[in-house]
Design a protein around this motif. Structure first.
Motif, PDB file in Angstrom:
ATOM      1  N   ASP A  73      10.434  -8.980   4.073  1.00  0.00           N
ATOM      2  CA  ASP A  73      11.539  -8.301   3.391  1.00  0.00           C
ATOM      3  C   ASP A  73      11.106  -7.027   2.680  1.00  0.00           C
ATOM      4  N   PHE A  74       9.808  -6.715   2.737  1.00  0.00           N
ATOM      5  CA  PHE A  74       9.298  -5.572   1.994  1.00  0.00           C
ATOM      6  C   PHE A  74       8.964  -4.422   2.930  1.00  0.00           C
ATOM      7  N   SER A  75       8.799  -3.236   2.340  1.00  0.00           N
ATOM      8  CA  SER A  75       8.509  -2.044   3.136  1.00  0.00           C
ATOM      9  C   SER A  75       7.311  -1.314   2.553  1.00  0.00           C
ATOM     10  N   ALA A  76       6.908  -0.235   3.250  1.00  0.00           N
ATOM     11  CA  ALA A  76       5.771   0.561   2.801  1.00  0.00           C
ATOM     12  C   ALA A  76       6.166   1.564   1.725  1.00  0.00           C
ATOM     13  N   ASP A  77       7.455   1.708   1.463  1.00  0.00           N
ATOM     14  CA  ASP A  77       7.900   2.658   0.447  1.00  0.00           C
ATOM     15  C   ASP A  77       7.685   2.091  -0.948  1.00  0.00           C
ATOM     16  N   VAL A  78       7.465   2.987  -1.903  1.00  0.00           N
ATOM     17  CA  VAL A  78       7.471   2.580  -3.310  1.00  0.00           C
ATOM     18  C   VAL A  78       8.920   2.521  -3.757  1.00  0.00           C
ATOM     19  N   ASN A 131      -3.150   0.174 -20.168  1.00  0.00           N
ATOM     20  CA  ASN A 131      -3.748  -0.392 -21.368  1.00  0.00           C
ATOM     21  C   ASN A 131      -4.595   0.650 -22.080  1.00  0.00           C
ATOM     22  N   ASP A 132      -4.807   0.446 -23.375  1.00  0.00           N
ATOM     23  CA  ASP A 132      -5.784   1.270 -24.085  1.00  0.00           C
ATOM     24  C   ASP A 132      -7.192   0.926 -23.635  1.00  0.00           C
ATOM     25  N   GLY A 133      -7.391  -0.297 -23.184  1.00  0.00           N
ATOM     26  CA  GLY A 133      -8.682  -0.717 -22.657  1.00  0.00           C
ATOM     27  C   GLY A 133      -8.767  -0.501 -21.167  1.00  0.00           C
ATOM     28  N   GLU A 134      -9.535  -1.357 -20.483  1.00  0.00           N
ATOM     29  CA  GLU A 134      -9.717  -1.190 -19.041  1.00  0.00           C
ATOM     30  C   GLU A 134      -8.406  -1.366 -18.287  1.00  0.00           C
ATOM     31  N   ASN A 135      -8.289  -0.617 -17.180  1.00  0.00           N
ATOM     32  CA  ASN A 135      -7.132  -0.722 -16.295  1.00  0.00           C
ATOM     33  C   ASN A 135      -7.612  -0.974 -14.870  1.00  0.00           C
ATOM     34  N   PHE A 136      -6.927  -1.906 -14.209  1.00  0.00           N
ATOM     35  CA  PHE A 136      -7.221  -2.223 -12.816  1.00  0.00           C
ATOM     36  C   PHE A 136      -5.879  -2.335 -12.103  1.00  0.00           C
ATOM     37  N   GLY A 137      -5.511  -1.246 -11.437  1.00  0.00           N
ATOM     38  CA  GLY A 137      -4.212  -1.190 -10.797  1.00  0.00           C
ATOM     39  C   GLY A 137      -4.309  -0.902  -9.322  1.00  0.00           C
ATOM     40  N   LEU A 138      -3.183  -0.459  -8.768  1.00  0.00           N
ATOM     41  CA  LEU A 138      -3.061  -0.155  -7.345  1.00  0.00           C
ATOM     42  C   LEU A 138      -2.510   1.244  -7.185  1.00  0.00           C
ATOM     43  N   SER A 139      -3.024   1.970  -6.198  1.00  0.00           N
ATOM     44  CA  SER A 139      -2.609   3.347  -5.968  1.00  0.00           C
ATOM     45  C   SER A 139      -1.865   3.440  -4.638  1.00  0.00           C
ATOM     46  N   ARG A 140      -0.643   3.974  -4.712  1.00  0.00           N
ATOM     47  CA  ARG A 140       0.093   4.187  -3.465  1.00  0.00           C
ATOM     48  C   ARG A 140       1.137   5.274  -3.651  1.00  0.00           C
ATOM     49  N   LEU A 183       0.495   1.261  -9.616  1.00  0.00           N
ATOM     50  CA  LEU A 183       1.288   0.026  -9.594  1.00  0.00           C
ATOM     51  C   LEU A 183       0.498  -1.131 -10.162  1.00  0.00           C
ATOM     52  N   ALA A 184       1.226  -2.096 -10.712  1.00  0.00           N
ATOM     53  CA  ALA A 184       0.641  -3.380 -11.085  1.00  0.00           C
ATOM     54  C   ALA A 184       0.945  -4.429 -10.031  1.00  0.00           C
ATOM     55  N   VAL A 185       2.097  -4.296  -9.373  1.00  0.00           N
ATOM     56  CA  VAL A 185       2.480  -5.153  -8.249  1.00  0.00           C
ATOM     57  C   VAL A 185       2.889  -4.248  -7.103  1.00  0.00           C
ATOM     58  N   GLU A 186       2.279  -4.458  -5.955  1.00  0.00           N
ATOM     59  CA  GLU A 186       2.594  -3.666  -4.765  1.00  0.00           C
ATOM     60  C   GLU A 186       3.156  -4.588  -3.701  1.00  0.00           C
ATOM     61  N   SER A 187       4.329  -4.252  -3.176  1.00  0.00           N
ATOM     62  CA  SER A 187       4.932  -5.038  -2.096  1.00  0.00           C
ATOM     63  C   SER A 187       4.729  -4.315  -0.771  1.00  0.00           C
ATOM     64  N   ARG A 188       4.403  -5.091   0.250  1.00  0.00           N
ATOM     65  CA  ARG A 188       4.158  -4.525   1.575  1.00  0.00           C
ATOM     66  C   ARG A 188       4.808  -5.403   2.628  1.00  0.00           C
ATOM     67  N   SER A 189       4.971  -4.853   3.791  1.00  0.00           N
ATOM     68  CA  SER A 189       5.461  -5.646   4.912  1.00  0.00           C
ATOM     69  C   SER A 189       4.350  -6.587   5.357  1.00  0.00           C
ATOM     70  N   VAL A 190       4.598  -7.335   6.435  1.00  0.00           N
ATOM     71  CA  VAL A 190       3.607  -8.305   6.895  1.00  0.00           C
ATOM     72  C   VAL A 190       2.282  -7.616   7.159  1.00  0.00           C
ATOM     73  N   LEU A 191       1.204  -8.346   6.940  1.00  0.00           N
ATOM     74  CA  LEU A 191      -0.142  -7.809   7.035  1.00  0.00           C
ATOM     75  C   LEU A 191      -0.504  -7.501   8.485  1.00  0.00           C
ATOM     76  N   ASN A 192      -1.093  -6.312   8.679  1.00  0.00           N
ATOM     77  CA  ASN A 192      -1.510  -5.882  10.012  1.00  0.00           C
ATOM     78  C   ASN A 192      -2.944  -5.384   9.975  1.00  0.00           C
ATOM     79  N   THR A 193      -3.553  -5.306  11.140  1.00  0.00           N
ATOM     80  CA  THR A 193      -4.890  -4.743  11.271  1.00  0.00           C
ATOM     81  C   THR A 193      -4.906  -3.305  10.759  1.00  0.00           C
ATOM     82  N   ASP A 231      -0.489  14.367   0.768  1.00  0.00           N
ATOM     83  CA  ASP A 231       0.454  13.748  -0.156  1.00  0.00           C
ATOM     84  C   ASP A 231       0.898  12.388   0.368  1.00  0.00           C
ATOM     85  N   ASN A 232       1.837  11.759  -0.351  1.00  0.00           N
ATOM     86  CA  ASN A 232       2.238  10.395   0.006  1.00  0.00           C
ATOM     87  C   ASN A 232       3.064  10.329   1.279  1.00  0.00           C
ATOM     88  N   LEU A 233       3.497  11.475   1.790  1.00  0.00           N
ATOM     89  CA  LEU A 233       4.220  11.507   3.070  1.00  0.00           C
ATOM     90  C   LEU A 233       3.298  11.904   4.218  1.00  0.00           C
TER      91      LEU A 233
END
Length: 770
Positions: A548-553, A563-572, A577-587, A718-720
Motif C-alpha cells: 500500500d506504500f509508494s516511493a514518494d515522501v 534531538n539535541d543529542g544524537e540523531n539517527f534518521g533516514l534520508s530520502r 524521516l523517522a519512519v519511512e514507508s516503501r513499496s514491497v522490497l526489491n533487489t 535532486d530527489n527527482l
C-alpha cells in the motif's frame, strides 16, 4: 413473653440466665402449620432474645437446652425461648449485618440467613467487631451505614447501591468499584458524616444526580454514566503514583459535571525523577494542564512553598520565578517561529492548549543545580473539560509541526483524535525522558500509524528496549493524562478536535503497551537503533515495506524531529524521516541512514527485522571504514563503529543498507570480494568525504580516497533524479581537497553527490544543503 419483630414463647427464663428448664412450647400457628420438631422454633439469626443474658448465672458445663440447641450464639447467654420468625426477614425485604465474620457473601453474616440483592435494604450497625468485605459483585437497594462502621470492596469486587445511600459516620475502603445507581433524589456522597479512606473506581449512574459534598481522592476512575455530578465546596483529587494515574472516564450523554462554591478537581501527574532503579534523573517533561483555574505559580510552584513530594523549582527570566536563569526551565512551542518561547511570568494562567516543556529537577525541596533529584507530583486544581465545557480546537498549519496538550484528565487514543480532526498526518511525537541523549535529559519517540504505532526508538524483539515507557515492538497508540505531544500537518493543514469519545481506559507514567495494533496492515518492518558507548539507545528509526506504500515522501512517512543529542534518521528525497514507508522490497533497494550530533566515542548500530521474506540479503555498508556486514532478515544484528577526531567519521551518510539476492557461500566474504559480487553497491571502496555536512555558505568540500589520478564528473542529483549541477574535477593524489561552489539558486534540501568515472558511478554521498 417478648415480642419485637418476632413471636417469642415463654420458656422459663426470667432474665437471669436460668436455662435448666426445657421451655414449654406453645404453637402460635394453626395445627396444620405446626412444625415437626421443637428445633424448628429455636432462636432466629437476628432475634432480640440473643445475647441479652448474664453468663455468671449459667451452671458450669451447661451449653445447650434440653433440645440440644446452643444457648450462647455470640458472647452472652440467650433468652430461653422458642421463636417463630415473622415475614420481616423471611420475605427478604431488608436485612442487618451481624458480623460473625467479614465475608459479605456468607449468609451467616446477615439477619434472615440470606445475602442481600438489589431489592433488599441493608443496615450496617455500629459497635461490631467484624465489618463487611466484598470479594466479588454485591448489591443493595437502600443502605444505611451507621457511625463507626465500615464497608470494604476488594480490587476484583463491586458494590452497587440501587436506592438511597445514608452515611451516619462510616468509612469506605474501596479498592474495586463503587456504583451509585438508581434514581433516588437528593443523594450526596460520601455524606457529611461519612469519609473515604480508599476510592478506586466510582461510577455515578443515578439519573437524578449525586452531590459530592466532601473532599476525597480517587486512584482509579470517576465514571459519569448518568445524572449530574455536582462538586459542592469539595476537592476531588485524581491521584497519580508510580503505578497509575486516576482519570475521569468518558462523560456519557445522560451525564454531566457541575460545580458549586469552591468545588473543583485536583489533577495530578507523577514524575518518576530520582536515582533509583527505573527512575530518571533531572529531565525535560512535555506536560499539559487538563483544568483551568490556577497560575503556574499557584500550581506547579506550589504557591512558592517548599512542599515535599509536590511541584518543582522553576527558573527563568521575568516575574515569579524561583531563581533567575538565562535559559528558561518552562517554555511552549511557537508555530510561527518553529521554536520554543519561554514563559516570562509564572503568574499567568497555567492552562495552555499547546502544553509546556518543563525541566523537572525533583520536588520543591530540590532547589539547587546539583541537588539530588527525587520523585514529585505536579498538580493543578480547577474545572475539567466536559460536554458542557468542551476543549478548544488547535489549528495545525500545512506541512508544519504543532504541539498540543491532552485536554482531559484521562488517557486518549491518537487515532480517535485524528478521526475527529482535519489536516494532520497519522503520526505523533512524544518526549521520552528515558532516552539518554548527550545530556541524559530525554529524546523524541516517533509513533506512526504506518508501523502500527510502534515507537521508533527501541529494538525488538531481543534488543535493548530503549525505554520502559515505550517497550520496543509494542504498540503505543495512547497519549497519557498530563502529557503533551507534537503532530505534523499535511499539505492542507487543519484543526485538532476533541470530544469524550477520544478517552480510553488505563494509565501509565507516560505510556502503557497497547498490543500490536495495525501489524496486519504492514508487510515488513526494519527497526534500527543507535547505541551509545554505555549501551543505551540514543535514537532509532523504522522502515516499513508494504504493497500500500509508494516511493514518494507523503503522509505515510514521518518527518523526524531532531534531538539535541544524537540523531539517527533516514534520508530520502531531500527529507529527514523517522519512519519511512516503501513499496514491497526489491533487489537493489537501498536504505540511506542519517547521523548527526555524534561524539568521539564508540557506538553500535542494531537492526531488528520483522515479517521479511527470506529471498534477499541485506548488507550494511560503512562508507567511512569501507567495510560491509550482512544484516540478518530473521534476527537482530549489531555493528560496532567509532567516531574519532577525523571529521569524516561523523559524515551524516556514513551508513547505507543494500538488498541483494541471496548468494551461496557468501557468509564470510571480504569487502573486496563483496565488491566484485555486488558491483556499485560498494562504490569500489572509494571514500568521498564531505565536510562540513550540512553544507554552509554554498561551498562543498570534498576529500577523495582510494581512486587513481584522473579526471572525473561530479553530479549533484535532486530527489527527482535530476542533475541540478555538473562539475569536472581533476584528481591528483589521495586525500586531495576539492571545492565545489553550489549554484545559489539550488533549493535547500538533501541531495546525492555522485562521482562518475566515464559512465560508471564509483562513489555517492548524501549532502544536506541549508
Amino acid at each position: 413473653t417478648a415480642t419485637v419483630t418476632h413471636s417469642l414463647v415463654e420458656g422459663g427464663y426470667t432474665g437471669t440466665g436460668n436455662i435448666n428448664a426445657d421451655p414449654l412450647f406453645v404453637n402460635p400457628q394453626p395445627a396444620s402449620a405446626a412444625p415437626t420438631t421443637l428445633g424448628d422454633y429455636r432462636l432466629q439469626a437476628c432475634s432480640p432474645a440473643i445475647n441479652i443474658g448474664n453468663n455468671a448465672d449459667i451452671p458450669f458445663g451447661i451449653t445447650t437446652d434440653l433440645d440440644n440447641n446452643p444457648r450462647i450464639a455470640y458472647t452472652d447467654v440467650d433468652l430461653g425461648a422458642y421463636e417463630q420468625q415473622t415475614n420481616i426477614y423471611k420475605d427478604g425485604n431488608f436485612t442487618t449485618w451481624k458480623g460473625v465474620n467479614t465475608n459479605w457473601h456468607d449468609k451467616v453474616n446477615w439477619c434472615g440467613g440470606f445475602i442481600p440483592s438489589s431489592t433488599v435494604d441493608v443496615t450496617i450497625p455500629s459497635s461490631l467487631s467484624n465489618y463487611p468485605l466484598l470479594s466479588s459483585a454485591g448489591s443493595t437497594k437502600n443502605i444505611i451505614l451507621n457511625n463507626g462502621s465500615s464497608v470494604s470492596v476488594a480490587a476484583t469486587a463491586q458494590l452497587t447501591i440501587n436506592g438511597t445511600y445514608t452515611n451516619n459516620g462510616s468509612v469506605i475502603f474501596n479498592l474495586g468499584t463503587w456504583v451509585m445507581a438508581g434514581n433516588a433524589v437528593g443523594q450526596s456522597f460520601p455524606g457529611a458524616a461519612g469519609s473515604v479512606s480508599d476510592m478506586n473506581n466510582l461510577e455515578i449512574n443515578n439519573s437524578n444526580g449525586i452531590t459530592m459534598d466532601k473532599s476525597f481522592s480517587i486512584t482509579g476512575s470517576l465514571i459519569p454514566t448518568s445524572g449530574n455530578i455536582n462538586v459542592n465546596n469539595a476537592t476531588i483529587r485524581l491521584r497519580s503514583t508510580a503505578t497509575g494515574t486516576a482519570s475521569i472516564a468518558a462523560v456519557q450523554p445522560g451525564a454531566s459535571i457541575s460545580y458549586t462554591g469552591t468545588g473543583k478537581f485536583e489533577i495530578q501527574r507523577y514524575i518518576n525523577t530520582g536515582t533509583g532503579t527505573g527512575q530518571h534523573g533531572k529531565s525535560w517533561q512535555f506536560l499539559s494542564a487538563a483544568v483551568s483555574g490556577q497560575s503556574v505559580f499557584q500550581s506547579w510552584q506550589e504557591n512558592g512553598l517548599t512542599t515535599p513530594g509536590f511541584g518543582t523549582w522553576i527558573t527563568g527570566t521575568g516575574t515569579g520565578f524561583d531563581a533567575t536563569t538565562v535559559l528558561p526551565s518552562i517554555k511552549s512551542f511557537n508555530t510561527a517561529t518553529n521554536g520554543w518561547t519561554p514563559v516570562v511570568n509564572t503568574g499567568a494562567a497555567l492552562y495552555n492548549k499547546l502544553g509546556y516543556m518543563l525541566f523537572v529537577r525533583g520536588d520543591r525541596t530540590v532547589n539547587t543545580y546539583n541537588g539530588t533529584p527525587n520523585t514529585t507530583v505536579m498538580r493543578i486544581s480547577g474545572q475539567v473539560h466536559s460536554p458542557s465545557n468542551p476543549p478548544p480546537s488547535v489549528p495545525v498549519a500545512a506541512n508544519k509541526f504543532q504541539s498540543f496538550g491532552n485536554p482531559y484528565p484521562s488517557r486518549i487514543e491518537f487515532s480517535k483524535v485524528r478521526a475527529l480532526s482535519t489536516g494532520i498526518d497519522d503520526v505523533f511525537y512524544v518526549w521520552d525522558p528515558l532516552i539518554p541523549g548527550n545530556f541524559n535529559l530525554g529524546g523524541w519517540q516517533t509513533i506512526s500509524g504506518v508501523t502500527g504505532y510502534i515507537p521508533t526508538v527501541g529494538l525488538p524483539p531481543t534488543g535493548n528496549a530503549a525505554s520502559a515507557y515505550y517497550p520496543a515492538g509494542i504498540a503505543a497508540p495512547y497519549i497519557e493524562s498530563g502529557s503533551a505531544v507534537f503532530v505534523h500537518g499535511n499539505a492542507a493543514g487543519g484543526n485538532l478536535n476533541f470530544n469524550e469519545s477520544c478517552k480510553v481506559a488505563g494509565s501509565r507514567l507516560v505510556n502503557r503497551p497497547g498490543g500490536n495494533i495495525g501489524q496486519q496492515q504492514v508487510k515488513a518492518l526494519l527497526s534500527a537503533a543507535l547505541y551509545n558507548h554505555a549501551g543505551l539507545i540514543a535514537d532509532g528509526n523504522i522502515v516499513v515495506f508494504g504493497r500500500d506504500f509508494s516511493a514518494d515522501v507523503n503522509a505515510d512517512d514521518a518527518i523526524k524531529i531532531m534531538n539535541d543529542g544524537e540523531n539517527f534518521g533516514l534520508s530520502r528525497s531531500g527529507k529527514l524521516l523517522a519512519v519511512e514507508s516503501r513499496s514491497v522490497l526489491n533487489t537493489d533497494d537501498t536504505i540511506f541512514y542519517y547521523l548527526s550530533n555524534l561524539r568521539q566515542q564508540t557506538y553500535q548500530l542494531g537492526f531488528a527485522p520483522r515479517n521479511f521474506d527470506n529471498y534477499l540479503n541485506a548488507w550494511l555498508i560503512d562508507r567511512y571504514s569501507n567495510t560491509i556486514q550482512e544484516i540478518s532478515m530473521r534476527d537482530s544484528s549489531f555493528y560496532n563503529f567509532s567516531v574519532t577526531a577525523d571529521v569524516a567519521s561523523t559524515r551524516p551518510d556514513r551508513f547505507i543498507i543494500v538488498f541483494r539476492k541471496k548468494k551461496k557461500n557468501h557468509n564470510n566474504i571480504s569487502a573486496s570480494q563483496e565488491d566484485r559480487l555486488y558491483g556499485n553497491s560498494m562504490m569500489q571502496h572509494v571514500t568521498m568525504q564531505v565536510y562540513p555536512n550540512p553544507i554552509k555558505d554554498n561551498t562543498i568540500q570534498i576529500y577523495l580516497h582510494g581512486i587513481k589520478q584522473g579526471r572525473y564528473r561530479l553530479m549533484l542529483i535532486d530527489n527527482l533524479e535530476r542533475i541540478v549541477q555538473l562539475e569536472m574535477i581533476d584528481h591528483k593524489t589521495n586525500g586531495m581537497l576539492h571545492l565545489i561552489q553550489v549554484n545559489q539558486k539550488t533549493a535547500p534540501g538533501i541531495y546525492r553527490l555522485r562521482l562518475v568515472d566515464t559512465d560508471k558511478e564509483i562513489s555517492v554521498a548524501s549532502v544536506l544543503i541549508e
